[in-house]
Design a protein around this motif. Structure first.
Motif, PDB file in Angstrom:
ATOM      1  N   GLU A 102      29.993   9.952  10.572  1.00 61.60           N
ATOM      2  CA  GLU A 102      30.805  11.138  10.820  1.00 61.60           C
ATOM      3  C   GLU A 102      31.830  11.345   9.720  1.00 61.60           C
ATOM      4  N   ALA A 103      32.404  10.266   9.226  1.00 62.41           N
ATOM      5  CA  ALA A 103      33.471  10.366   8.223  1.00 62.41           C
ATOM      6  C   ALA A 103      32.922  10.901   6.903  1.00 62.41           C
ATOM      7  N   GLN A 104      31.762  10.423   6.476  1.00 63.57           N
ATOM      8  CA  GLN A 104      31.145  10.853   5.223  1.00 63.57           C
ATOM      9  C   GLN A 104      32.157  10.863   4.078  1.00 63.57           C
ATOM     10  N   ASP A 105      32.819   9.765   3.893  1.00 58.48           N
ATOM     11  CA  ASP A 105      33.778   9.626   2.800  1.00 58.48           C
ATOM     12  C   ASP A 105      33.043   9.737   1.466  1.00 58.48           C
ATOM     13  N   ARG A 106      33.357  10.791   0.698  1.00 54.79           N
ATOM     14  CA  ARG A 106      32.605  11.010  -0.526  1.00 54.79           C
ATOM     15  C   ARG A 106      32.913   9.987  -1.604  1.00 54.79           C
ATOM     16  N   HIS A 107      33.926   9.177  -1.405  1.00 54.19           N
ATOM     17  CA  HIS A 107      34.247   8.123  -2.367  1.00 54.19           C
ATOM     18  C   HIS A 107      33.747   6.746  -1.923  1.00 54.19           C
ATOM     19  N   ALA A 108      33.084   6.681  -0.770  1.00 55.18           N
ATOM     20  CA  ALA A 108      32.632   5.395  -0.252  1.00 55.18           C
ATOM     21  C   ALA A 108      31.269   5.015  -0.834  1.00 55.18           C
ATOM     22  N   ALA A 109      31.180   3.802  -1.375  1.00 50.72           N
ATOM     23  CA  ALA A 109      29.907   3.326  -1.934  1.00 50.72           C
ATOM     24  C   ALA A 109      28.831   3.262  -0.856  1.00 50.72           C
ATOM     25  N   ASP A 110      29.214   2.888   0.378  1.00 45.19           N
ATOM     26  CA  ASP A 110      28.237   2.816   1.467  1.00 45.19           C
ATOM     27  C   ASP A 110      27.594   4.177   1.726  1.00 45.19           C
ATOM     28  N   ALA A 156      40.277  14.569 -10.581  1.00 45.65           N
ATOM     29  CA  ALA A 156      40.194  15.965 -11.019  1.00 45.65           C
ATOM     30  C   ALA A 156      38.726  16.370 -11.233  1.00 45.65           C
ATOM     31  N   PHE A 157      37.953  15.484 -11.833  1.00 46.31           N
ATOM     32  CA  PHE A 157      36.527  15.745 -12.059  1.00 46.31           C
ATOM     33  C   PHE A 157      35.813  15.931 -10.727  1.00 46.31           C
ATOM     34  N   THR A 158      36.138  15.075  -9.765  1.00 50.31           N
ATOM     35  CA  THR A 158      35.534  15.162  -8.441  1.00 50.31           C
ATOM     36  C   THR A 158      35.773  16.532  -7.821  1.00 50.31           C
ATOM     37  N   GLU A 159      36.998  17.013  -7.918  1.00 52.22           N
ATOM     38  CA  GLU A 159      37.321  18.321  -7.346  1.00 52.22           C
ATOM     39  C   GLU A 159      36.579  19.441  -8.067  1.00 52.22           C
ATOM     40  N   GLU A 160      36.486  19.356  -9.397  1.00 53.32           N
ATOM     41  CA  GLU A 160      35.790  20.397 -10.161  1.00 53.32           C
ATOM     42  C   GLU A 160      34.296  20.431  -9.821  1.00 53.32           C
ATOM     43  N   VAL A 161      33.689  19.239  -9.710  1.00 57.55           N
ATOM     44  CA  VAL A 161      32.274  19.183  -9.350  1.00 57.55           C
ATOM     45  C   VAL A 161      32.059  19.761  -7.960  1.00 57.55           C
ATOM     46  N   ALA A 162      32.925  19.387  -7.009  1.00 59.28           N
ATOM     47  CA  ALA A 162      32.794  19.883  -5.637  1.00 59.28           C
ATOM     48  C   ALA A 162      32.925  21.403  -5.590  1.00 59.28           C
ATOM     49  N   ALA A 167      30.371  26.707  -5.182  1.00 54.77           N
ATOM     50  CA  ALA A 167      30.193  28.068  -5.692  1.00 54.77           C
ATOM     51  C   ALA A 167      28.711  28.387  -5.893  1.00 54.77           C
ATOM     52  N   LEU A 168      27.962  27.438  -6.443  1.00 54.89           N
ATOM     53  CA  LEU A 168      26.530  27.643  -6.639  1.00 54.89           C
ATOM     54  C   LEU A 168      25.802  27.765  -5.300  1.00 54.89           C
ATOM     55  N   ALA A 169      26.225  26.962  -4.330  1.00 53.44           N
ATOM     56  CA  ALA A 169      25.593  27.021  -3.006  1.00 53.44           C
ATOM     57  C   ALA A 169      25.825  28.379  -2.359  1.00 53.44           C
ATOM     58  N   ARG A 170      27.018  28.941  -2.565  1.00 46.61           N
ATOM     59  CA  ARG A 170      27.298  30.277  -2.020  1.00 46.61           C
ATOM     60  C   ARG A 170      26.454  31.341  -2.726  1.00 46.61           C
ATOM     61  N   LYS A 171      26.278  31.170  -4.049  1.00 44.98           N
ATOM     62  CA  LYS A 171      25.525  32.152  -4.833  1.00 44.98           C
ATOM     63  C   LYS A 171      24.051  32.154  -4.462  1.00 44.98           C
ATOM     64  N   TYR A 172      23.496  30.949  -4.280  1.00 48.78           N
ATOM     65  CA  TYR A 172      22.080  30.820  -3.963  1.00 48.78           C
ATOM     66  C   TYR A 172      21.915  30.448  -2.492  1.00 48.78           C
ATOM     67  N   SER A 173      22.145  31.414  -1.634  1.00 47.42           N
ATOM     68  CA  SER A 173      22.047  31.161  -0.188  1.00 47.42           C
ATOM     69  C   SER A 173      21.252  32.286   0.462  1.00 47.42           C
ATOM     70  N   ALA A 174      20.012  32.431  -0.004  1.00 52.00           N
ATOM     71  CA  ALA A 174      19.144  33.471   0.548  1.00 52.00           C
ATOM     72  C   ALA A 174      18.886  33.221   2.023  1.00 52.00           C
ATOM     73  N   ALA A 175      18.764  34.310   2.765  1.00 55.35           N
ATOM     74  CA  ALA A 175      18.536  34.192   4.214  1.00 55.35           C
ATOM     75  C   ALA A 175      17.174  33.577   4.507  1.00 55.35           C
ATOM     76  N   ARG A 181      18.007  20.514  -1.055  1.00 52.02           N
ATOM     77  CA  ARG A 181      19.189  19.678  -0.892  1.00 52.02           C
ATOM     78  C   ARG A 181      19.681  19.272  -2.274  1.00 52.02           C
ATOM     79  N   LEU A 182      20.916  19.628  -2.610  1.00 57.36           N
ATOM     80  CA  LEU A 182      21.526  19.240  -3.876  1.00 57.36           C
ATOM     81  C   LEU A 182      22.515  18.117  -3.605  1.00 57.36           C
ATOM     82  N   THR A 183      22.339  17.017  -4.298  1.00 55.71           N
ATOM     83  CA  THR A 183      23.231  15.875  -4.149  1.00 55.71           C
ATOM     84  C   THR A 183      23.829  15.543  -5.506  1.00 55.71           C
ATOM     85  N   ALA A 184      25.146  15.558  -5.596  1.00 52.12           N
ATOM     86  CA  ALA A 184      25.828  15.168  -6.827  1.00 52.12           C
ATOM     87  C   ALA A 184      26.489  13.821  -6.567  1.00 52.12           C
TER      88      ALA A 184
END
Length: 198
Positions: A102-110, A156-162, A167-175, A181-184
């Motif tokens: 549930e937490a899905q900590d984006r900085h967690a190695a696990d 700062a890099f983490t925030e820019e990538v996110a 933004a790309l996900a919003r642009k390419y969100s055809a109905a 699935r994009l994973t960075a």
């Protein structure tokens, strides 16, 4: 040369069967289609023993029938191994705790390991399905090395990538259409000296 599809080992019994030393030798020898008699000669093993292991490998889906040929009045069955075996990482992992999921900590190695494991399993399954249909699985892999002078730069890099991914996900969100699935992900690079040793 016969096309050799990939195989996902997502069952522990099948994975253990594939990793048995004798069966690994048989799988390695089946780069080209071969019969039990041909394998027995190539591996210097009794024909009956090879036949026993081939039947187990065929039942488990680790080798498949590649054809038949007549030889000295008999019909030989020719087998071929998969071109690549992918071990489902989930077989070697403990289930994650519900609160951790549930937490899905984006900085967690696990969380990164869990996400990467799911990607390996899902892509391997989809590739198998595509190969069975004679189709190509369309995927994308982008890799780059970056360096950070300070932890603040990493943040700062983490925030820019996110933000860029959002933004790309919003642009390419055809109905309608195929969902992707994009994973960075980012992790410390392995030292070149360690790569050389391996």
């Amino acid at each position: 040369m016969t096309a050799r599809p990939s195989a996902l080992l997502d069952d522990l019994d099948t994975a253990l069967l594939a990793m048995a030393p004798i069966r690994r030798r048989i799988l390695a020898a089946l780069v080209e289609p071969a019969s039990a008699a041909g394998l027995a000669e190539q591996l210097d093993m009794p024909r009956q023993k090879i036949g026993h292991h081939l039947r187990a490998l065929e039942t488990a889906g680790l080798v498949r029938l590649a054809g038949e040929r007549k030889k000295r009045g008999f019909t030989e069955r020719l087998f071929v191994a998969a071109g690549q075996y992918v071990l489902d990482p989930a077989l070697l992992q403990s289930p994650p705790a519900p609160d951790a999921v549930e937490a899905q900590d984006r900085h967690a190695a696990d969380h990164l390991i869990s996400t990467a494991s799911a990607m390996v399993r899902d892509v391997a399954r989809m590739r198998q399905a595509a190969e069975a249909e004679g189709a190509r699985l369309l995927t994308l892999t982008v890799e780059a090395d970056v360096s950070f002078a300070t932890p603040a730069d990493f943040d700062a890099f983490t925030e820019e990538v996110a933000e860029a991914v959002a933004a790309l996900a919003r642009k390419y969100s055809a109905a309608s259409g195929r969902r992707y699935r994009l994973t960075a992900a980012a992790h410390p690079a392995v030292a070149k000296a360690a790569l050389t040793r391996n």
